[in-house]
Design a protein around this motif. Structure first.
Motif, PDB file in Angstrom:
ATOM      1  N   SER B 244       0.788  -0.958   0.058  1.00  0.00           N
ATOM      2  CA  SER B 244       0.051  -0.025   0.071  1.00  0.00           C
ATOM      3  C   SER B 244       0.844   1.477  -0.009  1.00  0.00           C
ATOM      4  N   THR B 245       2.229   1.125   0.263  1.00  0.00           N
ATOM      5  CA  THR B 245       2.947   2.332   0.402  1.00  0.00           C
ATOM      6  C   THR B 245       3.912   2.495  -0.891  1.00  0.00           C
ATOM      7  N   SER B 246       3.864   1.572  -1.708  1.00  0.00           N
ATOM      8  CA  SER B 246       4.474   1.494  -3.024  1.00  0.00           C
ATOM      9  C   SER B 246       4.177   2.888  -3.679  1.00  0.00           C
ATOM     10  N   LEU B 247       5.140   3.468  -4.513  1.00  0.00           N
ATOM     11  CA  LEU B 247       4.788   4.613  -5.107  1.00  0.00           C
ATOM     12  C   LEU B 247       4.369   4.271  -6.731  1.00  0.00           C
ATOM     13  N   ASN B 248       3.282   4.641  -7.133  1.00  0.00           N
ATOM     14  CA  ASN B 248       2.751   4.310  -8.377  1.00  0.00           C
ATOM     15  C   ASN B 248       3.068   5.472  -9.260  1.00  0.00           C
ATOM     16  N   LEU B 249       4.343   5.117  -9.717  1.00  0.00           N
ATOM     17  CA  LEU B 249       5.239   5.969 -10.625  1.00  0.00           C
ATOM     18  C   LEU B 249       6.216   4.875 -11.593  1.00  0.00           C
ATOM     19  N   PRO B 250       6.193   5.363 -12.850  1.00  0.00           N
ATOM     20  CA  PRO B 250       7.148   4.576 -13.693  1.00  0.00           C
ATOM     21  C   PRO B 250       8.285   4.760 -13.178  1.00  0.00           C
ATOM     22  N   VAL B 251       9.366   3.624 -13.460  1.00  0.00           N
ATOM     23  CA  VAL B 251      10.788   3.696 -12.981  1.00  0.00           C
ATOM     24  C   VAL B 251      11.576   4.299 -14.172  1.00  0.00           C
ATOM     25  N   PRO B 252      12.150   5.384 -13.654  1.00  0.00           N
ATOM     26  CA  PRO B 252      12.903   6.151 -14.718  1.00  0.00           C
ATOM     27  C   PRO B 252      14.230   5.387 -15.322  1.00  0.00           C
ATOM     28  N   ALA B 253      14.740   5.740 -16.380  1.00  0.00           N
ATOM     29  CA  ALA B 253      15.766   5.075 -17.032  1.00  0.00           C
ATOM     30  C   ALA B 253      17.221   5.868 -16.382  1.00  0.00           C
TER      31      ALA B 253
END
Lengths: 500, 494, 95
Positions: B244-253
């Motif tokens: 639930s605390t995971s960031l819902n963001l793409p992983v940058p290169a």
């Protein structure tokens, strides 16, 4: 209600009982509050347990939207404040049915704040004697697992199927003053939950249970020390527990003792409560915000969608039945007390109105009276509930239509209904087959009337001499001669004519 | 042929891809190094040479079939024994979990296997990640491969990811996972002359990682170069709906974005980190770092983080409080140790199991955590600490209005000897003085090797960035790395 | 605030950690040292400061209500010190 206030007569005078209820209601959902395991009842042991429910190392909770939605809808149904910002807290204690070593609950910032429920203590007139019971809060929490003590000589067995199922804890204010009020509150709360569809209210299966807080005081004095009787699972038991606990406390106080603030257990076999000594070692739950879960922030649109999804609730429905359908408060109260009854009634009403080509308000009384007297009577006899009624609303509407259009009399209708229950056949078919159609042909009835009067010439004399009560006798004889199938109105008219 | 164990992630990856060597050869080389060092260094709790080989064979087969290779194809790594690994004992270095074999794989380790990495074994650590020297493990101390010249006294590899740091420094693996709650990636990295980054809280899933303090725990990579850290972090990170605390963001290169130029960047130097009586070597290394970043084009600005001195006490309330609750599940009922004395009831079993299963430092922290949450003390300790934590996070927010990254030492000293601080919990706690503030604020922070102190032991420099700006942290780290030219490695004595 | 033997004993009992008298005696000064040290937080002015709730601004995601888990009894019981007939076994609890 001061005139009927519940008092315990003690040796030192009258005592008043103060009651608050914490009701645990299982939320209707497919999966658990924080895991994707099924929340249904009755599976094989540990078959509905995820690694999260078993608190394996590194497992994390993810909340179920439906459980939140149902709690919000429940809150809206009791006019409560919905907290757009709430949080989950951990309640820490060790027990074998609690795999995490803590229960995820909401202490500091519950999802639902202040609300209320209006109860009535007078079934005959639900609008009189209304009392408002305050609801302090509703919070969402996990259920615990189950321990079985009788399957092994030295071990208890742990089944975690219930572990993590969503509960709403609905906490009342200490606003109740008698077992009857507590009973009325529980029944009303259960009705609301079932109307809303957020809890099935099944107390036998444990989907609704109450912790009962009871204290006693001399009227007008401050609250006394309370005890909490845990996990009482029927309305009757709650009322018994209160009665027993209140008189026990009075006895303790009057014999110079002190009521100990403690957790107690209700014994349904004896109707008494006893101290749960094993749980007495000072509890210190060390509540703190669950760091695995972020604050729960609800959008206004979510709350509004919850509101829009609410059905008409019992009080509103009862009032509508009175004002729009012209039903008495009592009948309206009976019809709306349970969601199934109201649902059945409304189906019957719609079918009846259609079959008779009239407005619902024109047939409401006929439908309501038949349902509350004939159908309820029959179900009672058969020991069945409305849900498994042998007669459907459409079948019942057919029967009522036959009465309304004069095809059969009310008396015959009772016979037809009995046949319907026996055979499952339709009313019209039964009337046709058994030849129960009402005779309205004036000529045929006239002949019978003439014969009845001729056979009872002495009584005709008496009647003419002023003994008018005999009119009923003539009606009865005529109906009997016609095997009940004569139209009573026509019989009346013809008898009046013939008797001058 | 080059010694494959000298290679880092990037070189192994390109060598395997180019066919210079096979993944199996790499795995075999590291398996051999692991086996040879295990008796002396005790870096692993269990070794899994077969798992490393199996993963390597898969990569070699895929390459032969012309299939695309993952980011970590052919790279064998060490897995801190805090990550649940399916079918492989996972202990958190505690007796209470001895023999526990998870039926599940942590998200982070699964991500790594999906990227083509293989597992050399489960790395030793401080018990439940509580410690700064790896002396709290129930499976023995990890011995740092570093020694003071002319001295055989065993040194601490740092903690809690001490198995990870020791193994990487000793060339037993090119990289390893770490977790960082108050400095457990950065401090051991600094102690052993390697790099390690703790990303922004929520970048790496905590699902399947044995919890210490949920609001602080973050996984991250440890390796010998900034580039390797970037590659590995890319593979580890990512949104996980199970946390639930995971960031819902793409992983940058991050790897592709590496850029050592600091032109136009401002580097903040926090005034409050310059402590009275600071170790002169640490102070000098910090000054070196400042000069290097200036050389890379950065503007140096002094900043203030006024609540710095309260960070450690804040941490030592919040982390034990969370731990006391997180560790309640170790009760002898569903897994792990059960100590059931004759005639014991359920609650006796709990107490006996936990007494036998937890080490002294774990017990100490559970006791502190239980106390600060208990009735009557909750507000004075826990609520107050969470308020101060807000102020500490706010300090960083304000500071980052004036700079892009912050440069500070990673730890107040170089590695100390085993036993030197283990009798004094407070002295041990003070080791985290520079690393804890970024943990409390959830910020990305990394340690890169800066040089050796006068004793010949490595020192680390710490870069702290804005939330989500791992790239800025890695870039500053790269600028430091290029200028530090750190090539020292422990002389092989094991 | 400082703890004494009785408090340490109570805390150990709350935490379900069996401790001997000697262990308690050793813990008292140790815990007091740590507590005295953390108590310096009391001097921080926190007027108007909210306790931290989410270290990185973020709110709770809710999942759809679907049965996606369970039915893994063997996995759930695989590591149990005592499992019988599909249950976890614990020393008999007497209510």
């Amino acid at each position: 209600m001061t005139n009927s206030a519940y008092r315990i007569q003690g040796a030192t005078g009258e005592w008043e009982v103060v009651i608050g209820l914490e009701v645990h209601a299982q939320v209707v959902s497919k999966s658990k509050l924080f895991s994707g395991a099924s929340a249904t009842f009755g599976a094989e042991p540990n078959a509905q347990v995820s690694l999260v429910d078993a608190a394996m190392p590194g497992m994390l909770p993810v909340p179920n939207m439906e459980c939140i939605r149902q709690a919000v809808r429940t809150g809206l149904a009791i006019d409560a404040q919905i907290n757009a910002w709430s949080r989950f807290d951990r309640k820490n204690y060790f027990y074998a049915d609690l795999p995490q070593g803590y229960q995820i609950s909401q202490l500091y910032h519950p999802l639902v704040g202040e609300g209320h429920i209006d109860i009535s203590l007078d079934d005959k007139n639900p609008e009189a004697a209304v009392k408002r019971i305050g609801i302090e809060r509703i919070h969402v929490e996990q259920d615990a697992g189950k321990l079985m003590h009788d399957q092994h000589p030295t071990m208890s067995y742990v089944d975690l199927n219930r572990s993590g199922v969503a509960l709403m804890e609905i906490v009342s204010r200490p606003d109740m003053r008698s077992p009857a009020e507590a009973g009325a509150y529980l029944r009303k709360l259960r009705a609301i939950l079932r109307y809303v569809g957020s809890c099935d209210g099944n107390m036998e299966e444990g989907s609704m249970r109450a912790d009962v807080n009871v204290s006693v005081r001399k009227p007008g004095e401050p609250f006394g020390t309370r005890t909490e009787t845990k996990n009482v699972n029927s309305v009757r038991f709650v009322m018994q527990a209160i009665e027993h606990e209140a008189s026990r406390q009075v006895d303790v106080l009057e014999s110079g003792g002190k009521v100990v603030q403690e957790t107690r257990l209700f014994d349904p076999d004896t109707g008494t409560t006893r101290s749960m000594r094993s749980k007495e070692d000072a509890h210190d739950y060390r509540y703190f915000p669950d760091p695995d879960l972020l604050p729960l922030v609800l959008e206004a649109s979510f709350i509004e969608a919850c509101r829009a999804s609410l059905p008409e609730l019992p009080d509103a429905k009862r009032q509508r039945y009175e004002t729009a359908l012209g039903l008495t408060p009592y009948v309206a109260g009976v019809l709306t007390a349970e969601v199934e009854t109201a649902r059945w009634f409304e189906a019957l009403l719609a079918e009846t109105a259609t079959k008779q080509g009239k407005g619902e308000e024109a047939v409401a009384k006929q439908a309501a009276n038949w349902l509350t007297s004939e159908l309820f009577g029959a179900l009672n006899r058969l020991g069945r509930s409305l849900e498994d009624s042998p007669v459907s609303p459409a079948q019942a509407a057919e029967l009522l239509a036959l009465v309304a259009d004069g095809t059969i009399s009310g008396t015959i209708a009772k016979q037809v209904f009995e046949k319907m229950l026996e055979t499952g056949d339709g009313a019209a078919a039964i009337v046709e087959r058994e030849g129960l159609k009402q005779e309205s042909d004036t000529g045929a009835i006239e002949a019978v009337v003439a014969k009845v009067l001729a056979d009872n010439a002495d009584k005709v004399e008496q009647y003419k001499a002023g003994k008018e009560a005999l009119f009923g006798f003539f009606v009865g004889q005529t109906m009997k001669a016609m095997q009940g199938k004569a139209n009573p109105q026509v019989v009346n008219d013809l008898l009046k004519q013939a008797l001058g | 042929m080059t010694d494959l164990t000298e290679l880092g992630i990037a070189d192994i990856r390109s060598g395997v891809a180019a066919g210079t060597f096979t993944a199996v050869e790499v795995a075999e080389a590291f398996n051999a190094a692991v086996a040879a060092a295990q008796p002396a260094l005790n870096a692993f709790i269990v070794t899994t040479p077969e798992a490393a080989l199996a993963a390597a064979r898969k990569v070699d087969t895929a390459r032969a079939a012309g299939q695309p290779l993952g980011k970590l194809a052919g790279v064998p790594i060490g897995m801190k024994d805090l990550f649940a690994t399916k079918g492989v004992q996972t202990t958190a270095a505690s007796r209470i979990l001895e023999g526990f074999t998870p039926e599940y794989e942590s998200t982070v380790s699964q991500n790594l296997w999906n990227a083509g990495a293989g597992m050399l074994g489960k790395l030793n650590l401080d018990q439940f990640a509580m410690g700064s020297s790896n002396e709290t493990s129930a499976f023995g101390n990890v011995i740092s491969p570093w020694r003071r010249p002319g001295d055989t006294a065993p040194l601490a590899p740092g903690g809690s990811s001490g198995g990870s740091s020791a193994a990487i420094a000793a060339r037993l693996c090119p990289a390893a996972t770490g977790t960082d709650t108050g400095g457990s990636i950065r401090q051991p990295a600094a102690f052993t002359g390697i790099a390690g980054i703790k990303p922004t809280y929520g970048r790496c899933s905590r699902w399947g990682v044995v919890a210490f303090a949920s609001s602080l725990d973050q996984a991250g990579p440890m390796a010998r170069s900034v580039q390797d850290c970037a590659i590995m972090l890319e593979a580890m990170a990512g949104f996980d709906p199970k946390d639930s605390t995971s960031l819902n963001l793409p992983v940058p290169a991050w790897e592709a974005g590496l850029n050592p130029s600091m032109a136009g960047k401002k580097v903040g130097i926090p005034r409050e980190y310059r402590l009275d009586g600071m170790d002169p070597d640490v102070a000098r290394s910090w000054d070196d770092g400042i000069a290097w970043l200036k050389d890379a084009g950065a503007e140096i600005v002094e900043i203030s983080l006024p609540h710095t001195r309260y960070a450690l006490p804040t941490y030592y309330i919040i982390a034990p409080a969370e731990a006391s609750s997180n560790l309640a599940r170790y009760d002898g009922v569903r897994y792990g140790l059960r100590d059931l004395p004759d005639g014991a009831g359920l609650q006796d079993m709990y107490a006996a199991t936990r007494a036998a299963g937890f080490g002294p430092e774990v017990k100490r922290r559970i006791m502190i955590g239980t106390y600060v949450l208990s009735a009557g003390f909750y507000d004075a300790y826990y609520t107050q600490a969470q308020k101060v934590r807000t102020l500490i996070a706010r300090d960083f927010e304000l500071a980052f209005q004036h700079c892009d990254v912050i440069l500070a030492p990673t730890a107040p000293t170089a590695a100390f000897a085993l036993g030197e601080k283990s009798d004094d919990p407070l002295a041990m706690y003070l080791n985290d003085v520079f690393s804890v503030p970024a943990s409390l604020a959830g910020l990305p922070a990394m340690s890169v090797p800066a040089g050796l102190d006068r004793q010949g032991l490595p020192l680390g420099l710490q870069v702290i960035g804005r939330a989500f700006d791992e790239q800025g942290v890695l870039n500053a780290g790269l600028a430091l790395e290029q200028r530090a030219g750190f090539t020292a490695k422990p002389a092989k004595w094991w | 605030m400082s703890v004494d033997t009785a408090t340490v004993t109570k805390i150990a009992s709350l935490a379900r950690i069996k401790v001997s008298e000697a262990e308690v005696a050793a813990m008292v000064p140790e815990l007091n040292g740590i507590l005295a040290w953390v108590e310096q937080l009391g001097e921080v002015d926190v007027t108007g400061v909210e306790p931290m709730t989410a270290v990185i601004p973020n709110t709770l995601r809710l999942r759809e209500d679907a049965v996606t888990d369970g039915g893994i009894r063997d996995a759930v019981l695989a590591n149990a010190p005592a499992a019988e007939h599909g249950f976890f076994g614990v020393p008999k609890v007497i209510e």
